[in-house]
Scaffold this active site. Structure first.
Site, PDB file in Angstrom:
ATOM      1  N   HIS A 198       0.829  -1.207   0.000  1.00 29.61           N
ATOM      2  CA  HIS A 198       0.000   0.000   0.000  1.00 29.61           C
ATOM      3  C   HIS A 198       0.864   1.258   0.000  1.00 29.61           C
ATOM      4  O   HIS A 198       0.376   2.348  -0.321  1.00 29.61           O
ATOM      5  CB  HIS A 198      -1.006   0.003   1.152  1.00 29.61           C
ATOM      6  CG  HIS A 198      -0.416   0.111   2.528  1.00 29.61           C
ATOM      7  ND1 HIS A 198      -0.234  -0.970   3.359  1.00 29.61           N
ATOM      8  CD2 HIS A 198       0.019   1.184   3.235  1.00 29.61           C
ATOM      9  CE1 HIS A 198       0.276  -0.569   4.510  1.00 29.61           C
ATOM     10  NE2 HIS A 198       0.447   0.736   4.451  1.00 29.61           N
ATOM     11  N   ASP A 227      -0.003  -7.475   0.550  1.00 29.64           N
ATOM     12  CA  ASP A 227       0.479  -6.152   0.944  1.00 29.64           C
ATOM     13  C   ASP A 227       2.005  -6.138   0.949  1.00 29.64           C
ATOM     14  O   ASP A 227       2.642  -6.082   1.994  1.00 29.64           O
ATOM     15  CB  ASP A 227      -0.070  -5.749   2.313  1.00 29.64           C
ATOM     16  CG  ASP A 227       0.048  -4.243   2.554  1.00 29.64           C
ATOM     17  OD1 ASP A 227       0.532  -3.533   1.649  1.00 29.64           O
ATOM     18  OD2 ASP A 227      -0.355  -3.775   3.639  1.00 29.64           O
ATOM     19  N   GLY A 306       3.125   5.473   9.899  1.00 29.89           N
ATOM     20  CA  GLY A 306       4.507   5.601   9.464  1.00 29.89           C
ATOM     21  C   GLY A 306       5.276   4.308   9.609  1.00 29.89           C
ATOM     22  O   GLY A 306       6.351   4.134   9.035  1.00 29.89           O
ATOM     23  N   SER A 308       4.162   1.460   8.524  1.00 30.29           N
ATOM     24  CA  SER A 308       3.852   0.593   7.388  1.00 30.29           C
ATOM     25  C   SER A 308       5.113   0.208   6.622  1.00 30.29           C
ATOM     26  O   SER A 308       5.944   1.053   6.302  1.00 30.29           O
ATOM     27  CB  SER A 308       2.902   1.300   6.422  1.00 30.29           C
ATOM     28  OG  SER A 308       1.583   1.276   6.897  1.00 30.29           O
ATOM     29  N   SER A 323       1.917  -4.263   7.973  1.00 29.55           N
ATOM     30  CA  SER A 323       0.801  -3.804   7.150  1.00 29.55           C
ATOM     31  C   SER A 323      -0.029  -2.739   7.855  1.00 29.55           C
ATOM     32  O   SER A 323      -0.235  -1.656   7.333  1.00 29.55           O
ATOM     33  CB  SER A 323      -0.090  -5.001   6.777  1.00 29.55           C
ATOM     34  OG  SER A 323      -1.227  -4.586   6.040  1.00 29.55           O
TER      35      SER A 323
END
Length: 352
Positions: A198, A227, A306, A308, A323
């Site tokens: 993402h 992801d 942040g 991710s 994720s």
């Protein structure tokens, strides 16, 4: 498709980064401090038994009291195979087919934004979590589907809301967003890093500082359903294959494996830095507002915006790519990771 039973010295520190927090397990899971450690031998045994037993097992976990790999079985023959291999066998009522049927019922009848579900082999159930965005009417619908599964599904509420954790700030930057890098990987002499899909979906060029020069370009991305994404270094750097521990030291990464329920792990990311937790469910579906992801891993580690794309790992073993989560209350988190082995296989790369 649904999957069934994640300057050159400064750059090295940056690209090794991901996010982590001290997690407390849900009821019956044990705290992070009580979680069992897992080593390469455990991962190898777990993988071999899973492949060998097929539908005769409903998953495995590490017993936090004994540290043993415990494999659920539905037949005496499977139990004998498990014991012969050196693991503990636990006879259960529901096999993989039954639990996957329960998840299919949730998929078709209760696909509600703000929910997640996955297999908890410790209870031989599908564990469903519903965040605070799920309305009373939606909750009633969810429970109706769950109740029809004859005890195979357990539903609980969690604080916060499930979301992808992208923010604007520090770590890796692109298109006004901040994410974290998970692991440095290679194919031959070419260097890359993997991060969340993402993050890479909308951003092709990534920098080490906000507004700084491009250090890498996207070469692959997958979200939703999966992801993960991959970025190729374009600045000639060859960063070390380690993870930032945010205390001036780094953890070397030597291999990759799939996480086992009950094990301890850490998560490193650019917002919450290093946090710890326990794996509580596998084969997890998360219904984000912009699409579902499948085959994920649920943990009790803390995380925030942040983080991710950050690294989930245990010692020298890479486990996953961060994720999202439903947030963190004190030390109680719900960090979700994409199993990294799937991403490595998709792009034909290896940790080093």
């Amino acid at each position: 498709m649904r999957r069934t039973l994640r300057a050159r010295t400064a750059l090295t520190a940056l690209i090794a980064a991901g996010a982590l927090g001290t997690g407390t397990a849900p009821a019956g899971a044990g705290t992070a401090a009580e979680a069992a450690a897992a080593g390469p031998a455990t991962y190898a045994l777990d993988s071999a038994l899973s492949e060998r037993l097929g539908d005769d097992t409903a998953g495995s976990y590490i017993d936090r009291r004994t540290g043993e790999l415990t494999v659920t079985v539905t037949s005496d023959r499977a139990a004998e195979q498990v014991r012969a291999a050196g693991a503990r066998a636990k006879r259960v009522e529901r096999g993989a087919v039954r639990l996957e049927a329960a998840m299919a019922a949730l998929e078709s009848g209760a696909k509600i934004t703000g929910t997640s579900w996955g297999i908890d082999p410790r209870t031989n159930q599908v564990s469903v979590e519903a965040d605070q965005s799920v309305s009373a009417r939606e909750m009633a619908r969810l429970k109706k589907v769950a109740d029809a599964q004859d005890g195979a599904v357990r539903v609980s509420r969690v604080p916060g809301t499930f979301k992808r954790e992208v923010a604007g700030g520090d770590a890796i930057y692109g298109g006004g967003y901040r994410c974290s890098a998970a692991f440095n990987v290679s194919k031959g002499t070419t260097r890359y890093f993997v991060t969340a899909g993402h993050c890479t979906n909308d951003v092709a060029n990534w920098s080490a500082t906000s507004g700084g020069p491009v250090i890498g370009v996207r070469e692959g991305t997958s979200f939703p359903t999966n992801d993960y994404g991959i970025v190729r270094y374009t600045n000639g750097s060859a960063p070390a294959g380690n993870v930032n521990l945010y205390n001036g030291s780094y953890q070397d990464i030597a291999s990759a494996a799939n996480a086992v329920v009950g094990q301890a792990l850490k998560k490193s990311g650019s917002t919450t830095k290093v946090t710890s937790g326990t794996v509580t469910a596998v084969n997890v579906t998360v219904n984000y507002g912009d699409g579902p992801v499948y085959g994920m891993v649920r943990t009790t580690a803390c995380s925030a915006g942040g983080d991710s794309g950050g690294a989930h790992f245990a010692g020298t073993v890479a486990l996953g790519i961060h994720s999202g989560s439903s947030g963190c209350t004190g030390t109680n988190g719900s960090a979700i990771h994409q199993p990294v082995r799937e991403a490595l296989s998709a792009y034909g790369v290896n940790v080093y």
